[in-house]
Design a protein around this motif. Sequence first.
Motif, PDB file in Angstrom:
ATOM      1  N   ARG A  89       0.820  -1.218   0.000  1.00 23.76           N
ATOM      2  CA  ARG A  89       0.000   0.000   0.000  1.00 23.76           C
ATOM      3  C   ARG A  89       0.850   1.264   0.000  1.00 23.76           C
ATOM      4  N   GLU A  90       1.936   1.246   0.759  1.00 22.74           N
ATOM      5  CA  GLU A  90       2.810   2.420   0.835  1.00 22.74           C
ATOM      6  C   GLU A  90       3.532   2.698  -0.474  1.00 22.74           C
ATOM      7  N   ARG A  91       3.715   1.660  -1.297  1.00 22.62           N
ATOM      8  CA  ARG A  91       4.483   1.819  -2.524  1.00 22.62           C
ATOM      9  C   ARG A  91       3.634   2.037  -3.768  1.00 22.62           C
ATOM     10  N   VAL A  92       2.315   1.801  -3.692  1.00 20.22           N
ATOM     11  CA  VAL A  92       1.445   2.079  -4.840  1.00 20.22           C
ATOM     12  C   VAL A  92       1.377   3.593  -5.015  1.00 20.22           C
ATOM     13  N   HIS A  93       1.464   4.036  -6.268  1.00 16.24           N
ATOM     14  CA  HIS A  93       1.436   5.474  -6.570  1.00 16.24           C
ATOM     15  C   HIS A  93       0.155   6.090  -6.001  1.00 16.24           C
ATOM     16  N   PRO A  94       0.257   7.259  -5.368  1.00 15.84           N
ATOM     17  CA  PRO A  94      -0.926   7.884  -4.760  1.00 15.84           C
ATOM     18  C   PRO A  94      -2.090   8.094  -5.742  1.00 15.84           C
ATOM     19  N   ASP A  95      -1.778   8.346  -7.011  1.00 10.58           N
ATOM     20  CA  ASP A  95      -2.840   8.538  -8.002  1.00 10.58           C
ATOM     21  C   ASP A  95      -3.512   7.228  -8.402  1.00 10.58           C
ATOM     22  N   ASP A  96      -2.904   6.092  -8.073  1.00 12.62           N
ATOM     23  CA  ASP A  96      -3.421   4.797  -8.508  1.00 12.62           C
ATOM     24  C   ASP A  96      -4.063   3.973  -7.392  1.00 12.62           C
ATOM     25  N   ILE A  97      -3.841   4.322  -6.139  1.00 12.50           N
ATOM     26  CA  ILE A  97      -4.274   3.469  -5.031  1.00 12.50           C
ATOM     27  C   ILE A  97      -5.792   3.294  -4.977  1.00 12.50           C
ATOM     28  N   GLU A 129     -10.340  -0.252  -5.505  1.00 13.03           N
ATOM     29  CA  GLU A 129     -11.718  -0.375  -5.986  1.00 13.03           C
ATOM     30  C   GLU A 129     -11.879  -1.624  -6.871  1.00 13.03           C
ATOM     31  N   MET A 130     -10.857  -1.902  -7.678  1.00  8.89           N
ATOM     32  CA  MET A 130     -10.894  -3.081  -8.539  1.00  8.89           C
ATOM     33  C   MET A 130     -11.039  -4.352  -7.693  1.00  8.89           C
ATOM     34  N   TYR A 131     -10.225  -4.452  -6.635  1.00  5.39           N
ATOM     35  CA  TYR A 131     -10.309  -5.611  -5.742  1.00  5.39           C
ATOM     36  C   TYR A 131     -11.665  -5.650  -5.040  1.00  5.39           C
ATOM     37  N   GLN A 132     -12.121  -4.507  -4.575  1.00  2.00           N
ATOM     38  CA  GLN A 132     -13.365  -4.438  -3.814  1.00  2.00           C
ATOM     39  C   GLN A 132     -14.564  -4.876  -4.639  1.00  2.00           C
ATOM     40  N   LYS A 133     -14.576  -4.543  -5.928  1.00  4.35           N
ATOM     41  CA  LYS A 133     -15.687  -4.958  -6.797  1.00  4.35           C
ATOM     42  C   LYS A 133     -15.804  -6.475  -6.849  1.00  4.35           C
ATOM     43  N   CYS A 134     -14.665  -7.157  -6.884  1.00  3.65           N
ATOM     44  CA  CYS A 134     -14.697  -8.630  -6.873  1.00  3.65           C
ATOM     45  C   CYS A 134     -15.079  -9.154  -5.493  1.00  3.65           C
ATOM     46  N   GLN A 187     -14.690 -10.702 -12.628  1.00  4.67           N
ATOM     47  CA  GLN A 187     -13.249 -10.498 -12.748  1.00  4.67           C
ATOM     48  C   GLN A 187     -12.972  -9.034 -13.047  1.00  4.67           C
ATOM     49  N   ALA A 188     -11.757  -8.634 -12.727  1.00  2.00           N
ATOM     50  CA  ALA A 188     -11.345  -7.254 -12.961  1.00  2.00           C
ATOM     51  C   ALA A 188      -9.845  -7.249 -13.238  1.00  2.00           C
ATOM     52  N   SER A 189      -9.413  -6.245 -13.955  1.00  2.00           N
ATOM     53  CA  SER A 189      -7.983  -6.107 -14.201  1.00  2.00           C
ATOM     54  C   SER A 189      -7.651  -4.635 -14.321  1.00  2.00           C
ATOM     55  N   GLY A 190      -6.400  -4.333 -14.108  1.00  2.00           N
ATOM     56  CA  GLY A 190      -5.964  -2.948 -14.203  1.00  2.00           C
ATOM     57  C   GLY A 190      -4.453  -2.846 -14.083  1.00  2.00           C
ATOM     58  N   TYR A 232      12.701   4.231  -8.614  1.00  2.00           N
ATOM     59  CA  TYR A 232      11.939   4.309  -9.860  1.00  2.00           C
ATOM     60  C   TYR A 232      10.545   3.725  -9.655  1.00  2.00           C
ATOM     61  N   TRP A 233       9.670   4.007 -10.630  1.00  2.00           N
ATOM     62  CA  TRP A 233       8.313   3.463 -10.629  1.00  2.00           C
ATOM     63  C   TRP A 233       8.238   2.360 -11.668  1.00  2.00           C
ATOM     64  N   GLN A 234       7.617   1.255 -11.291  1.00  2.00           N
ATOM     65  CA  GLN A 234       7.392   0.177 -12.242  1.00  2.00           C
ATOM     66  C   GLN A 234       5.889   0.013 -12.426  1.00  2.00           C
ATOM     67  N   TRP A 235       5.496  -0.339 -13.626  1.00  2.00           N
ATOM     68  CA  TRP A 235       4.088  -0.572 -13.919  1.00  2.00           C
ATOM     69  C   TRP A 235       3.763  -2.035 -13.684  1.00  2.00           C
ATOM     70  N   MET A 236       2.655  -2.283 -13.009  1.00  2.00           N
ATOM     71  CA  MET A 236       2.202  -3.635 -12.723  1.00  2.00           C
ATOM     72  C   MET A 236       0.816  -3.819 -13.353  1.00  2.00           C
ATOM     73  N   HIS A 237       0.591  -4.993 -13.931  1.00  2.00           N
ATOM     74  CA  HIS A 237      -0.734  -5.359 -14.446  1.00  2.00           C
ATOM     75  C   HIS A 237      -1.255  -6.482 -13.556  1.00  2.00           C
ATOM     76  N   VAL A 238      -2.468  -6.315 -13.060  1.00  2.00           N
ATOM     77  CA  VAL A 238      -3.063  -7.323 -12.185  1.00  2.00           C
ATOM     78  C   VAL A 238      -4.431  -7.719 -12.731  1.00  2.00           C
ATOM     79  N   SER A 239      -4.709  -9.014 -12.663  1.00  2.00           N
ATOM     80  CA  SER A 239      -6.032  -9.539 -13.012  1.00  2.00           C
ATOM     81  C   SER A 239      -6.496 -10.385 -11.834  1.00  2.00           C
ATOM     82  N   VAL A 240      -7.732 -10.180 -11.434  1.00  2.00           N
ATOM     83  CA  VAL A 240      -8.282 -10.909 -10.288  1.00  2.00           C
ATOM     84  C   VAL A 240      -9.672 -11.404 -10.657  1.00  2.00           C
TER      85      VAL A 240
END
Length: 189
Positions: free
Chosen positions: A84-92, A97-102, A109-112, A123-131
Amino acid sequence: KVAVWGDEELGTQYALSVCDITEEQAAYKSAAEEIQRTNAALTTLGIGVFEYNTQSKTYIVSDAYRELLGVRHLGLQDRLEAWRERVHPDDIAMTLEMYQKCIEGHVEQASGEYRLQSVDGSYWQWMHVSVSIATRDDAGRPDRLVGVIREVTDSKTADQSLRISLDQFRSVFENSPIGKTIVSLDGTF
């Protein structure tokens, strides 16, 4: 199994029940080998796997998941806090919300994608998650979610570079004071 009983004439009696478990052992060994192959493939591909139990609020995560998030050495609660501390503030908000919908069963299912700061903060890395919802309880509420996560920084960087290049081309083409046209190889406009 052993059954014991007493008999007045014969004394204590024993009955032993034996069954052949060769097939069960072979199936167990086969399943364990399949799990090992799958884990090796996912680790090689850089795909982390996680499972969330909505009732007990517990997570099970793969080694590749811990490696991707750089939290191999932390306990569960520490991992969640570190994430949680490392997720970008604009993305948290969008990510949670994506997790909460599931979790609430609004979607199957949801992904983002979201940005995650590297462990060292450089540095910032981009992560893709599907649940997705894996199982539901008797009342139809989700009780287990499963998901995958992978780093997509390189593809996001390539997409951004392509977009910038396209914008530059479009700007030069549209703002040039010289007449121009695009003609196909067969000479049509």
